[in-house]
Write an enzyme that holds these catalytic residues in place. Structure first.
Site, PDB file in Angstrom:
ATOM      1  N   GLY A  99       0.826  -1.067   0.162  1.00 41.19           N
ATOM      2  CA  GLY A  99       0.099   0.000  -0.222  1.00 41.19           C
ATOM      3  C   GLY A  99       0.941   1.070  -0.046  1.00 41.19           C
ATOM      4  N   HIS A 358     -16.517  43.253 -13.269  1.00 39.26           N
ATOM      5  CA  HIS A 358     -15.645  43.623 -12.268  1.00 39.26           C
ATOM      6  C   HIS A 358     -16.745  43.524 -10.949  1.00 39.26           C
ATOM      7  CE1 HIS A 358     -13.583  45.997 -15.441  1.00 39.26           C
ATOM      8  NE2 HIS A 358     -15.162  46.417 -15.730  1.00 39.26           N
TER       9      HIS A 358
END
EC number: 2.7.7.23
Length: 452
Positions: A99, A358
């Site tokens: 693992g 904006h």
């Protein structure tokens, strides 16, 4: 075929309460990389041996095709495999993986399986210039006879450069017998899986070997340093694959892919970009520096300017986004949409050719085509309890510093005057404005600061 993945180690050098195999590499646990590779081999049994960290491993990785066995206490690799014995089918071989060795490829494993067949013991080996710390492959007349661990090796054995990676495939019925006969009479007081090699030789079972395409496929992780090194190896491999596919990378050493990145032709990616989950970039997409894209699809010829952050978004073709834009889950942009600096879009559909350039928040909204959203506009979608939608139809112009109090609809072709707080639906093709009348006070003077 049976596959057993050993994932019970404590990982003391990781200096962490998290089990070693759960530390992330490229955005997912080390163990998940190994499981994904194992699945490519279509095993009938896929068993995870866990131990350190208690139930964290099975809880995180629950899946119908996975089984789990607990190793407690941890008494070596041989002892770990013993825990899987009740789950192993005698009629097919057993492949043993680790693992904390995440980058072994399915192709290299398949090569080992093909060489070993159903009746041989197969070992994945590599030749190292510095084999210190690894078990040595001992051969006589070219045939493997045993594996000796570093701490148990004599001077001659320590000079051997061919080492054991730990990855082994064995005929299962014999494997069970060999495991039952293991001894822990060694320097570590553990049951070594490698001791089954001598047992196989004694039983007349041929021991064969294969080598991976790359040495890094066998590199394990025992410390944060090694984890960081392997992360770079993995990211460099991804970058090379992208370059070979035709993607332009400003600096291959400065890209991080933590999932799956799919690119069309003539995609360009500047430095410092991070891709998480499933990300798709269509032909001609240009991404400037330091952008983060998570589970996002971007249409052809779109330009994403620096420092933009996307999560769960769908972006159409020929859009211009950013810099410093944020697209949150559920943001869907049509063709040629412009989203500018410090604009946030969440759970909203914005149709073709619309712009919010904006300082704007667009949340829970449906916006038509050719809409212009002025600077400082906010869709007020939350009343403290419930969220409501804002609908802006085609060809609307919304002036700067406007608040739209949802639920609300702005009719087609309407204009909303700057500074308006809109609380009722705005009719189509008309100017709607709500603000106090401007006045000028003659003779007014600023307050004077009082001396204390």
């Amino acid at each position: 075929m049976n596959i057993v993945i050993l994932a019970a180690g404590m990982g003391k050098r990781m200096q962490s309460a998290l089990p070693k195999v759960l530390h992330p590499l490229a955005g997912k646990p080390l163990l998940s990389h190994v499981i994904d590779t194992a699945r490519q081999l279509s095993p009938s049994t896929l068993c995870i041996i866990y131990g350190h960290g208690g139930e964290q491993v099975p809880q995180l990785l629950q899946s119908k095709d996975l089984s789990f066995a607990k190793q407690e206490p941890q008494l070596g690799t041989g002892h770990a495999v013993m825990q899987a014995v009740p789950q192993l089918n005698d009629d097919s071989p057993t492949l043993i993986l680790y693992g904390d060795v995440p980058l072994t490829t399915a192709a290299s494993l398949q090569r080992l399986l093909d060489i070993a067949g159903a009746d041989k013991l197969g070992i994945l080996t590599v030749d190292l210039d510095n084999p210190t710390g690894y078990g040595r492959i001992v051969r006589e007349n070219g045939a493997i006879t045993r594996i000796v661990e570093q701490k148990d090796a004599n001077e001659q054995e320590r000079s051997i450069r061919e080492v054991n990676t730990g990855i082994i495939v064995a005929p299962t019925k014999q494997l069970k017998t060999w495991l039952a006969n293991l001894s822990n009479k060694n320097a570590q007081g553990e049951y070594y899986l490698t001791d089954i090699v001598a047992s196989a030789v004694a039983d007349g079972v041929q021991v064969v070997s294969a080598q991976p395409d790359h040495v890094w496929e066998t590199h394990g992780v025992n410390s944060k340093v090694q984890l960081a090194e392997l992360e770079r190896v993995h990211q460099n491999n991804i970058a090379r694959a992208l370059l070979e596919h035709g993607v332009t990378l400003a600096d291959p050493a400065r890209i991080d892919v933590r999932g799956t990145l799919t690119c069309g032709r003539d995609v360009s990616i500047d430095v410092g970009c991070i891709f998480e989950g499933d990300v798709t970039l269509a032909d001609g997409v240009r991404i400037d520096a330091y952008c983060v894209l998570h589970n996002t699809t971007v249409g052809a010829q779109t330009h994403i300017r620096p420092y933009s952050h996307f999560e769960g978004a769908t972006v159409g073709t020929a859009c211009i986004i950013g810099p410093y834009a944020r697209l949150r889950p559920g943001a869907v942009l049509g063709e040629d949409v412009h989203i500018g600096n410090f604009v946030e879009v969440k759970n909203s559909d914005i149709a073709a050719h619309s712009k919010a350039n904006h300082l704007t928040y667009i949340g829970d909204s449906t916006i038509g085509s050719r809409v212009n959203i002025g600077a400082g506009t906010i869709t007020c979608n939350y009343d403290g309890v419930n969220k409501s939608r804002t609908i802006i139809e085609d060809d609307v112009f919304v002036g700067s510093a406007t608040q739209l109090i949802a639920p609300i609809r702005v009719g087609k072709g309407s204009t909303i005057g700057a500074g308006t707080t809109l609380t009722k639906d705005a009719p189509a093709d008309k100017l709607t404005v709500s603000r106090s009348r401007q006045i000028t006070v003659d003779g007014w003077q600023r307050p004077v600061k009082i001396k204390k």
